[in-house]
Design an enzyme around this catalytic site. Structure first.
Site, PDB file in Angstrom:
ATOM      1  CB  CYS A 120      15.986  22.255  23.815  1.00  0.00           C
ATOM      2  SG  CYS A 120      16.386  20.749  25.087  1.00  0.00           S
ATOM      3  CG  HIS A 132      11.928  22.907  23.245  1.00  0.00           C
ATOM      4  ND1 HIS A 132      12.342  21.523  22.858  1.00  0.00           N
ATOM      5  CD2 HIS A 132      12.539  22.940  24.442  1.00  0.00           C
ATOM      6  CE1 HIS A 132      12.672  21.112  23.745  1.00  0.00           C
ATOM      7  NE2 HIS A 132      12.943  21.653  24.865  1.00  0.00           N
ATOM      8  CG  ASN A 165      12.218  18.613  26.418  1.00  0.00           C
ATOM      9  OD1 ASN A 165      12.658  18.377  25.221  1.00  0.00           O
ATOM     10  ND2 ASN A 165      12.758  19.494  27.446  1.00  0.00           N
TER      11      ASN A 165
HETATM   12  O1  UT7 Z   1      14.467  21.441  27.180  1.00  0.00           O
HETATM   13  C1  UT7 Z   1      15.151  22.547  27.704  1.00  0.00           C
HETATM   14  C2  UT7 Z   1      14.467  23.286  28.284  1.00  0.00           C
HETATM   15  N1  UT7 Z   1      13.771  22.808  29.496  1.00  0.00           N
HETATM   16  C3  UT7 Z   1      12.578  23.385  29.904  1.00  0.00           C
HETATM   17  O2  UT7 Z   1      12.158  24.348  29.629  1.00  0.00           O
HETATM   18  C4  UT7 Z   1      11.953  22.695  31.168  1.00  0.00           C
HETATM   19  C5  UT7 Z   1      11.587  23.821  32.193  1.00  0.00           C
HETATM   20  N2  UT7 Z   1      11.078  23.528  33.598  1.00  0.00           N
HETATM   21  C6  UT7 Z   1      10.031  22.559  33.835  1.00  0.00           C
HETATM   22  O3  UT7 Z   1       9.463  22.267  32.880  1.00  0.00           O
HETATM   23  C7  UT7 Z   1       9.823  22.646  35.121  1.00  0.00           C
HETATM   24  O4  UT7 Z   1      10.349  23.328  35.817  1.00  0.00           O
HETATM   25  C8  UT7 Z   1       9.876  21.114  35.619  1.00  0.00           C
HETATM   26  C9  UT7 Z   1       8.657  20.186  34.871  1.00  0.00           C
HETATM   27  C10 UT7 Z   1      11.293  20.446  35.307  1.00  0.00           C
HETATM   28  C11 UT7 Z   1       9.537  20.904  37.134  1.00  0.00           C
HETATM   29  O5  UT7 Z   1       8.460  21.721  37.507  1.00  0.00           O
HETATM   30  P1  UT7 Z   1       8.029  22.979  38.538  1.00  0.00           P
HETATM   31  O6  UT7 Z   1       6.553  22.965  38.568  1.00  0.00           O
HETATM   32  O7  UT7 Z   1       8.955  23.992  38.010  1.00  0.00           O
HETATM   33  O8  UT7 Z   1       8.425  22.235  39.736  1.00  0.00           O
HETATM   34  P2  UT7 Z   1       9.851  22.582  40.607  1.00  0.00           P
HETATM   35  O9  UT7 Z   1      11.155  22.197  40.033  1.00  0.00           O
HETATM   36  O10 UT7 Z   1       9.851  24.071  41.056  1.00  0.00           O
HETATM   37  O11 UT7 Z   1       9.845  21.750  41.826  1.00  0.00           O
HETATM   38  C12 UT7 Z   1       8.406  21.903  42.605  1.00  0.00           C
HETATM   39  C13 UT7 Z   1       8.398  20.624  43.615  1.00  0.00           C
HETATM   40  C14 UT7 Z   1       9.908  20.181  44.344  1.00  0.00           C
HETATM   41  O12 UT7 Z   1       9.649  19.354  45.545  1.00  0.00           O
HETATM   42  P3  UT7 Z   1      10.032  20.496  46.764  1.00  0.00           P
HETATM   43  O13 UT7 Z   1      11.566  20.732  46.589  1.00  0.00           O
HETATM   44  O14 UT7 Z   1       9.277  21.531  46.652  1.00  0.00           O
HETATM   45  O15 UT7 Z   1       9.851  19.385  47.848  1.00  0.00           O
HETATM   46  C15 UT7 Z   1      10.281  18.910  43.193  1.00  0.00           C
HETATM   47  O16 UT7 Z   1      11.169  18.064  43.890  1.00  0.00           O
HETATM   48  O17 UT7 Z   1       8.091  19.532  42.671  1.00  0.00           O
HETATM   49  C16 UT7 Z   1       9.036  18.405  42.869  1.00  0.00           C
HETATM   50  N3  UT7 Z   1       9.100  17.528  41.622  1.00  0.00           N
HETATM   51  C17 UT7 Z   1       8.103  16.600  41.511  1.00  0.00           C
HETATM   52  N4  UT7 Z   1       7.240  15.863  42.350  1.00  0.00           N
HETATM   53  C18 UT7 Z   1       6.632  14.991  41.962  1.00  0.00           C
HETATM   54  C19 UT7 Z   1       9.865  17.665  40.639  1.00  0.00           C
HETATM   55  N5  UT7 Z   1       9.632  16.773  39.828  1.00  0.00           N
HETATM   56  C20 UT7 Z   1       8.583  15.982  40.231  1.00  0.00           C
HETATM   57  C21 UT7 Z   1       7.850  14.870  39.667  1.00  0.00           C
HETATM   58  N6  UT7 Z   1       6.819  14.298  40.712  1.00  0.00           N
HETATM   59  N7  UT7 Z   1       8.157  14.129  38.545  1.00  0.00           N
END
Ligand code: UT7
Length: 332
Positions: free
Chosen positions: A112, A253, A283
């Site tokens: 990215c 980004h 993204n």
């Molecule tokens: O492009 C390169 C750089 N990339 C980035 O900068 C991305 C950085 N990361 C993010 O933007 C976020 O971490 C995400 C959007 C990918 C995820 O959001 P988050 O608030 O950090 O969620 P998390 O990964 O901490 O997950 C929390 C919960 C998990 O469930 P459990 O394990 O707590 O039961 C995930 O499985 O949210 C769940 N989850 C979702 N739930 C509903 C993850 N994606 C989804 C979804 N819908 N789409």
């Protein structure tokens, strides 16, 4: 006056297939409410069957050349993590399809952050006199490498391409690229990866199920993205001799609106200065910054004379930032 690379054309393109949050919620355990509040993304576009990264790059490249009133360039650089093929690079195909067969053409891989790395490379070609017109494209079709069942990545990434054209000019002109602050930390390689398909896996033998798909440890990436982009942006602004309160637009980004706001908070920048188009396109990886610039130029969010800081974070890990005064450019 030393020779400096100046942006003189801009273009962007997204593929035709629209995927809304409601479309994803219909087939995955997710919801419009979760995706919107956790990421700010409402929709993204993906390639239909048969379309690949070079198709996206050609459209954005053609638009950028037209914006610059040019029908040729003497180098084409494509930043991508989703090349048409593992070998050869995608840029020669793109150059040939743009009618530029014979010019220097190569890919840059920094995930990215790829567009900023490619922009720095293109600026180097121009400033050292190796090239007079460089087409720098960021293009990715991440939908082709995602696990369709992985809600955490499918809800975030979209496909697209963005491009700029560079010409030689003077450091004091709008559009002049003042300098770059680029970095990496390979000890973080596992945070964003596709494990299979490269020499490491092929040499070792069999891959584990799922290794062919992109994987991202979202929460850790989030933290690194905020801290690395904030430091890179601050350093780039300092090198340009700008105070942060003199920055009109921050083009980061487009990974997640919560990341953009957190970086702005670390820099003491009002959120109104953020350029945001991730709600419309998600993204788009290497396409993210040039596509955001093209959209903001087209809708007037970016105006000639605006002081801009651009920053990115991506797999590798890689990060970077640069500064420029926005020039008068025609969006196609
Ligand atoms: O492009 C390169 C750089 N990339 C980035 O900068 C991305 C950085 N990361 C993010 O933007 C976020 O971490 C995400 C959007 C990918 C995820 O959001 P988050 O608030 O950090 O969620 P998390 O990964 O901490 O997950 C929390 C919960 C998990 O469930 P459990 O394990 O707590 O039961 C995930 O499985 O949210 C769940 N989850 C979702 N739930 C509903 C993850 N994606 C989804 C979804 N819908 N789409």
């Amino acid at each position: 006056m030393s020779r400096t690379a100046v942006m003189c054309g801009i273009g962007g393109w997204v593929p035709p297939t629209l995927v809304t949050n409601a479309d994803l919620a219909a087939r995955l355990d997710t919801s419009d409410e979760w995706i919107t509040t956790r990421t700010g993304i409402r929709q993204r576009y993906v390639v239909p069957p048969g379309m690949s990264t070079s198709d996206l790059a050609v459209e954005a490249g053609r638009a950028a050349l037209k914006s610059a009133d040019l029908d040729s360039a003497d180098a084409v650089i494509v930043a991508t993590t989703t090349p048409d093929r593992t070998c050869p690079a995608t840029a020669p195909t793109v150059a040939s399809r743009l009618g530029l067969a014979g010019v220097a053409a190569f890919d840059v891989a920094a995930v990215c952050t790829g567009f900023l790395y490619a922009l720095a490379t293109g600026a180097g070609l121009v400033s050292t006199g190796q090239a007079d017109r460089v087409l720098v494209i960021g293009a990715d079709a991440f939908s082709t490498i995602l696990d369709p069942g992985d809600r955490s990545t499918v809800s975030v990434f979209g496909d697209g391409a963005g491009a700029v054209v560079l010409r030689p000019g003077e450091a004091t002109e709008p559009g002049a690229l003042a300098g770059f602050c680029l970095g990496s930390d390979g000890s973080l390689a596992d945070l964003i990866t596709v494990r299979a398909g490269g020499s490491e896996q092929r040499s070792a033998g069999a891959a584990s199920p799922g290794d062919e798909f992109f994987s991202m440890q979202g929460r850790e990436v989030f933290e690194h993205a905020v801290s690395k982009m904030a430091v890179a942006a601050r350093t780039a602004a300092e090198r340009a001799g700008w105070r942060l309160d003199e920055v009109d637009r921050f083009v980061a980004h487009q990974a997640n609106v919560r990341i953009l706001r957190a970086v702005a908070d670390q820099l003491d920048l009002d959120h109104s200065r953020l350029v945001v188009d991730l709600d419309r396109v998600g993204n788009t990886a290497a396409a993210s910054i040039p596509l955001a610039l093209d959209h903001a130029n087209a809708d007037g969010t970016l105006r000639p004379g605006d002081r801009v800081v651009a920053a990115a974070f991506g797999g590798g890990a890689t990060w970077g930032a640069t500064t420029f005064v926005w020039p008068r450019l025609r969006s196609i």
